[in-house]
Enzyme design. Structure first.
Site, mmCIF file in Angstrom:
data_model
loop_
_atom_site.group_PDB
_atom_site.id
_atom_site.type_symbol
_atom_site.label_atom_id
_atom_site.label_comp_id
_atom_site.label_asym_id
_atom_site.label_seq_id
_atom_site.Cartn_x
_atom_site.Cartn_y
_atom_site.Cartn_z
ATOM 1 N N LYS A 75 -24.375 6.429 -4.357
ATOM 2 C CA LYS A 75 -23.957 7.633 -4.712
ATOM 3 C C LYS A 75 -24.000 7.510 -6.407
ATOM 4 O O LYS A 75 -24.144 8.816 -6.901
ATOM 5 C CB LYS A 75 -22.494 8.123 -4.259
ATOM 6 C CG LYS A 75 -21.262 7.107 -5.037
ATOM 7 C CD LYS A 75 -20.154 7.157 -4.507
ATOM 8 C CE LYS A 75 -19.745 7.150 -3.201
ATOM 9 N NZ LYS A 75 -18.312 7.267 -2.683
ATOM 10 N N GLY A 93 -17.848 1.693 -3.819
ATOM 11 C CA GLY A 93 -18.632 2.827 -3.775
ATOM 12 C C GLY A 93 -20.046 2.615 -4.346
ATOM 13 O O GLY A 93 -21.041 3.217 -3.985
ATOM 14 N N TYR A 120 0.882 -1.339 0.222
ATOM 15 C CA TYR A 120 -0.018 0.085 -0.001
ATOM 16 C C TYR A 120 0.804 1.313 -0.007
ATOM 17 O O TYR A 120 1.594 1.576 0.998
ATOM 18 C CB TYR A 120 -0.915 -0.003 1.325
ATOM 19 C CG TYR A 120 -2.144 -0.919 1.134
ATOM 20 C CD1 TYR A 120 -2.400 -1.653 0.187
ATOM 21 C CD2 TYR A 120 -2.813 -1.366 2.277
ATOM 22 C CE1 TYR A 120 -3.121 -2.735 0.175
ATOM 23 C CE2 TYR A 120 -3.791 -2.257 2.484
ATOM 24 C CZ TYR A 120 -4.045 -3.044 1.290
ATOM 25 O OH TYR A 120 -4.936 -4.123 1.124
ATOM 26 N N LEU A 178 -22.399 0.652 -3.745
ATOM 27 C CA LEU A 178 -23.454 0.238 -2.739
ATOM 28 C C LEU A 178 -23.851 1.266 -1.931
ATOM 29 O O LEU A 178 -24.507 1.255 -0.895
ATOM 30 C CB LEU A 178 -22.935 -1.005 -2.076
ATOM 31 C CG LEU A 178 -23.318 -2.353 -2.964
ATOM 32 C CD1 LEU A 178 -22.318 -3.632 -2.287
ATOM 33 C CD2 LEU A 178 -24.647 -2.784 -3.430
ATOM 34 N N PRO A 216 -16.449 -3.904 0.718
ATOM 35 C CA PRO A 216 -17.672 -4.289 0.929
ATOM 36 C C PRO A 216 -18.742 -3.479 0.636
ATOM 37 O O PRO A 216 -19.954 -3.701 0.388
ATOM 38 C CB PRO A 216 -17.607 -4.030 2.908
ATOM 39 C CG PRO A 216 -16.677 -3.041 2.885
ATOM 40 C CD PRO A 216 -15.769 -3.339 2.078
ATOM 41 N N LEU A 217 -18.337 -2.153 0.002
ATOM 42 C CA LEU A 217 -19.447 -1.436 -0.874
ATOM 43 C C LEU A 217 -19.305 -1.414 -2.243
ATOM 44 O O LEU A 217 -19.726 -0.534 -2.955
ATOM 45 C CB LEU A 217 -19.216 0.217 -0.304
ATOM 46 C CG LEU A 217 -19.683 -0.044 1.358
ATOM 47 C CD1 LEU A 217 -19.382 1.761 1.543
ATOM 48 C CD2 LEU A 217 -21.058 -0.171 1.564
#
Length: 342
Positions: A217, A212, A53, A214, A208-209
């Site tokens: 937006k 973005g 990272y 989920l 988990p989204l």
């Protein structure tokens, strides 16, 4: 915040963890410190990073924060990963003893600690004998450099093979698996989740989204704009705008999440996270964020309780598309023996 054991270990972690891939990229050091302060202040205990990272910058930022927060450090369960390239040489990647020895020591140095709680293989390595990798991890536990180890992005057969090789050779067993998992990406339920459940490994879902998607937006057939991941890079990897936008399944799921959110007075992101936290085998959901507002909203999912009916509705509408064999309804029935007689 709720807490669960870290897979089949005795360590306890919060059901939401802080992913730090944004540190050094989308979040500078000031923002990284604010995100850590907010997360820990809400009762979060699992901080997840990786050597790759921002080429080590994420670990360095976490190490700096830990050094200035000795009291909080005692409660943090610190997780990092090694496997991907950290240089241009042929031995600067993989899960060989040679590479992991250096990768682990470098992570310890950047994090400013003598011990990492959870060390994870960031992906499978087809070149290194599995016995070599597992022996290194077992040695790292025995030497006190790490407490536990786990995997990330492993397939079901890879996970099962590693578990049984470790058992056969008398090595310490893995405790976790970190896969991509969300309402849009549920294909792991066919093989990977059953393999993890069979081995007693805890799942640490990333994305988990769905990058973005989920969070609610984005709007159907409206190109994303502004300071969002897809607004800045519409072709972004597996989360790319065009392929998902043209799938009816995508918008069916997003609309269902929005409906449930309206019913319970929550946000779409919170509903999506609450659904994932409730899935079998999930130990802790990894939250990625680049603002305090994002992490605060997402951590509030810990207070969201979906009813059995809402969980079933979301589950049915987001069922992954699979072929009739070997994962379709008829094939699943072939593997069932039905109910035993009373």
């Amino acid at each position: 915040m709720r807490y669960r054991t870290l897979g089949n270990s005795g360590a306890v972690v919060s059901t939401y963890s802080l992913g730090t891939m944004t540190f050094g990229a989308e979040a500078d050091e000031e923002m990284a410190n604010a995100l850590l302060d907010t997360y820990v202040g809400a009762g979060g205990t699992l901080v997840d990073t990786a050597d790759v990272y921002s080429s080590g910058t994420s670990e360095e930022m976490i190490g700096s924060w830990l050094a200035s927060h000795p009291t909080e450090r005692k409660q943090i369960v610190l997780a990092t990963k090694g496997r991907f390239a950290m240089g241009d040489g042929p031995n600067d990647r993989g899960t060989s003893r040679r590479h992991l020895h250096r990768a682990l020591d470098d992570s310890l140095r950047r994090l400013g600690t003598e011990h990492i709680d959870l060390y994870q293989l960031h992906a499978w390595d087809p070149l290194t004998p599995l016995e070599e990798t597992l022996r290194f991890l077992d040695d790292a536990i025995r030497s006190g450099k790490i407490s536990y180890y786990g995997f990330s992005n492993f397939l079901g057969w890879q996970l099962t093979k590693a578990v049984h090789v470790a058992k056969a050779l008398g090595f310490t067993a893995p405790v976790t698996l970190q896969p991509q998992y969300n309402l849009l990406v549920r294909e792991i339920e066919s093989e990977i989740v059953p393999a993890a459940l069979d081995a007693g490994l805890g799942l640490l879902p990333w994305s988990p989204l769905g990058g973005g998607w989920l969070s609610g937006k984005y709007q159907r057939d409206t190109d994303p704009t502004g300071a969002t991941r897809l607004g800045e890079d519409p072709a972004r990897g597996m989360e790319a705008w065009a392929p998902r936008n043209k799938k009816e399944r995508t918008w069916r799921i997003i609309d269902a999440v929005a409906e449930v959110a309206t019913e319970i007075g929550a946000t779409s992101a919170q509903v999506s996270l609450a659904w994932l936290e409730a899935q079998p085998g999930v130990t802790s959901v990894i939250l990625g964020a680049r603002s305090v507002e994002q992490v605060t909203e997402n951590l509030s999912a810990a207070h969201v309780q979906l009813s059995a009916g809402q969980l079933d509705r979301l589950g049915a509408l987001s069922s992954p598309v699979v072929s009739d064999y070997p994962y379709g309804e008829a094939a699943v029935a072939q593997r069932s023996r039905g109910r035993l007689p009373d």
